[in-house]
Write a protein that holds these residues in place. Sequence first.
Motif, short mmCIF file in Angstrom:
data_model
loop_
_atom_site.label_atom_id
_atom_site.label_comp_id
_atom_site.label_asym_id
_atom_site.label_seq_id
_atom_site.Cartn_x
_atom_site.Cartn_y
_atom_site.Cartn_z
N ILE A 1 0.82 -1.21 0.00
CA ILE A 1 0.00 0.00 0.00
C ILE A 1 0.86 1.27 0.00
CG2 ILE A 1 -1.89 1.17 1.22
CD1 ILE A 1 -2.58 -1.55 -0.13
N GLY A 2 2.12 1.15 0.30
CA GLY A 2 2.97 2.34 0.15
C GLY A 2 4.10 2.44 1.16
N ASP B 1 -4.17 7.97 -2.46
CA ASP B 1 -4.87 7.43 -1.29
C ASP B 1 -6.04 8.32 -0.90
OD1 ASP B 1 -3.08 5.31 -0.95
OD2 ASP B 1 -1.70 6.54 0.21
N GLU C 1 8.06 5.42 1.38
CA GLU C 1 7.64 6.64 2.11
C GLU C 1 8.50 7.00 3.32
OE1 GLU C 1 3.37 6.67 2.83
OE2 GLU C 1 2.98 5.52 1.02
N MET D 1 3.22 7.78 -5.21
CA MET D 1 2.36 7.64 -4.03
C MET D 1 1.89 9.01 -3.56
SD MET D 1 1.20 5.18 -2.31
CE MET D 1 2.19 3.90 -3.07
N1 GLN Z 1 0.19 5.09 1.41
C1 GLN Z 1 -0.09 5.17 2.80
C2 GLN Z 1 0.76 4.17 3.56
O1 GLN Z 1 1.06 3.15 3.01
C3 GLN Z 1 -1.53 4.89 3.08
C4 GLN Z 1 -1.87 5.01 4.52
C5 GLN Z 1 -3.32 4.88 4.84
O2 GLN Z 1 -4.09 4.44 4.03
N2 GLN Z 1 -3.72 5.28 6.02
O3 GLN Z 1 1.10 4.39 4.70
#
Ligand code: GLN
Length: 757
Positions: free
Chosen positions: A435-436, A603, A488, A555
Amino acid sequence: MVTTHNLGFPRIGGHRELKFALEAYWAGQQSEQALAETASALRQRHWQQQAQLDLAPVGDFSLYDQVLDMSVTLGNLPDRAKGPEGSELDAYFRAARGRGANDSACCAIAAGEMTKWFDTNYHYIVPELNADTEFTLNPDRLLAELAEAKAQGVQAKPVIIGPVTYLWLGKTTDGSNRLDLLERLLPVYAKLLETLADAGADWVQIDEPALVTDLDANWRHGFNLAYHQLKSSRPKVLLATYFGELRDNLQLACELPVAGIHLDAVSAANEVNRVADWLPTHKVLSLGVVNGRNVWKTDLEAQLNWLEPLHEKLAKRLWLAPSCSLLHVPVDLAPETELDPEIRTWLAFALQKLEEVLVLSQALNEGRDTVASILAENRAAIDRRLNSERVINPRVRAAVAAIKACQGQRNSDYAQRIALQQQKLQLPAYPTTTIGSFPQTREIRQARLKFRKGDLDAQTYKAQMEGEIERCIREQEMLGLDVLVHGEPERNDMVEYFGEQLDGYAFTRFGWVQSYGSRCVKPPILFGDIERPNAMTVGWIRYAQSLTDKPVKGMLTGPVTILNWSFVRDDQPRRDSCLQLALAIRQEVQDLEKAGIRIIQIDEAALREGLPLRRSDWESYLEWAINCFRLAANGVDDTTQIHTHMCYSEFNDIIEAIARMDADVITIETSRSDMELLDAFKNFEYPNDIGPGVYDIHSPNTPGKDHISKLMKLAAERIPAERLWVNPDCGLKTRKWEEVLPALETMVAAARELRAG
Ligand code: GLN
Ligand code: ZN
């Protein structure tokens, strides 16, 4: 004389003293006694700070959550939290936080479910109810705090959550109707009120914010039943509503047999006169005239203009307060010495808001002349903000005016796009991704902090972050993931990171607001038109992509989420601010595409959170929110793949809007619901790709391969396999590398097995 009061005060402490005390206690580094002392010192300080009010709230303080406190007061902690070990306090925290299986004790205890407190970003512990729930009065906490307040000479007004709202907030675990419990609950409330009166409380504030939501006939009847049964002359009851308009519940609320009613005169400003007309003449009308949900100075003159005639009519029946509990704003502006000095003069935090209430009341009681200089200063600040060039940016205005509907539209529809994307990306079936974020280690946090403080130069910082990105790419390659991320490391927070790089945002140092338990957030302040002076993420993502042939996802945080997690402007509608954010993100998306990034994830973790309390307002919110997402996302070529991510699991009622976003791929949280929530996508015949989370990142446990395979098979029963992705629930930043690597390894292995069939 106007009476002044407050509905609730932030309890975490201006320097998050309560947070640190709680966490030290949980870690076994501090005694129960020491925690109690911190809590008591905070209460004492907060009452001192409210000493000029005619009535100060008591019982609004909480060690974790005011709803959980009410559950304790009503003898309704879940049985699993009780038990022989530890003190009563430990049982309370077990109810809130659960207990892991590897603690000294034998077995795990599930934490209470947490959910949003109305439309705020505060989360409460959901009361657990069933047909057999019995309530017993446990008034110790309230009585102790009342005694404590009285000893300090406080004009105390205990605050409790009302019986109807308490049930409304709860959930039954056996499918029974929670409202059926009302008759069993009311005698306990009656006894509680009597007990508080005996302990010297003249007034008790009963919060019934359920009155600003859509209520059916049974719930309305519940209100009548409850307050007719609780009717007595002592203590006097102030029924508090807030967060919205009463609408079809207005007459009901006005006619309940209580001594007074509090109305949120900010969000229900248009109802004030009707309530004033409707309210029987023996009742007090408390008006929440200072916004308890936002950080802006009140326009005192404007408020006085409409309050004065009301004051003439209501005289001493008029009370003044903030619109709701001040739980939702930071404590004090005074320590914010690093804020831009001009912007600072536009703001008011909890303490400043209480001063505003006092000034308004003095102006009403003794005439505007007696506060002339304060009013003049307030006028000047309001005018400066109104006319500030920093607020109105003509370039942004022109860009917004030039937006065309077609800009929110992809060139081709999904079926065509996905084929083109596939040609370019050549992904296997069941593509794997994350997810990132990857683990945010201590070194990463320290590097960011040092850089921020100026203890690390830009070059060294960049090199260190690039090192982290490289590590992350290499690990993902070794795991065999198909679509990679940069991890990130440079982001402290998914909103703050972007806010800091956008014009129109300001940041506080101590502007913490409780989110749940000991967790606080520091929402950035959106004060002006939003402009993106420079690319915000391109450098990092380009670097990450340069390290690998596999696609790396750009992202970004979406405009709706940035908006919903900020303090927003009160001088223009939310949608207008959101459009400006959408344009800024759109530029970033297009720059990423130009830099050769083939997949971009935007997101929208907080899209659902922004839903209005009333169902009839949903469509208009979703309309502009989805349009903003589309504007941000859809300015790319067909071959560029757009992903979005949402970390919640309720889609049934908004699935049509989700489909309108038209993201090529959506990744969602599902791992804890056995894929049942995919039914919403199935029934709607949702057309695009979906990545249902198969690894619950909230748990430190490594998921088993069989479990993941089972989940994916359940998913494939609902969504055609060629449209499924394999990914975790959410970002991995709170996990450790030791946890993440085996979990992802298992996930990739499960995906390979599925491909092999
Ligand atoms: N891209 C963000 C992460 O991976 C998404 C965080 C979230 O959805 N709260 O941390
Ligand atoms: Zn998430």
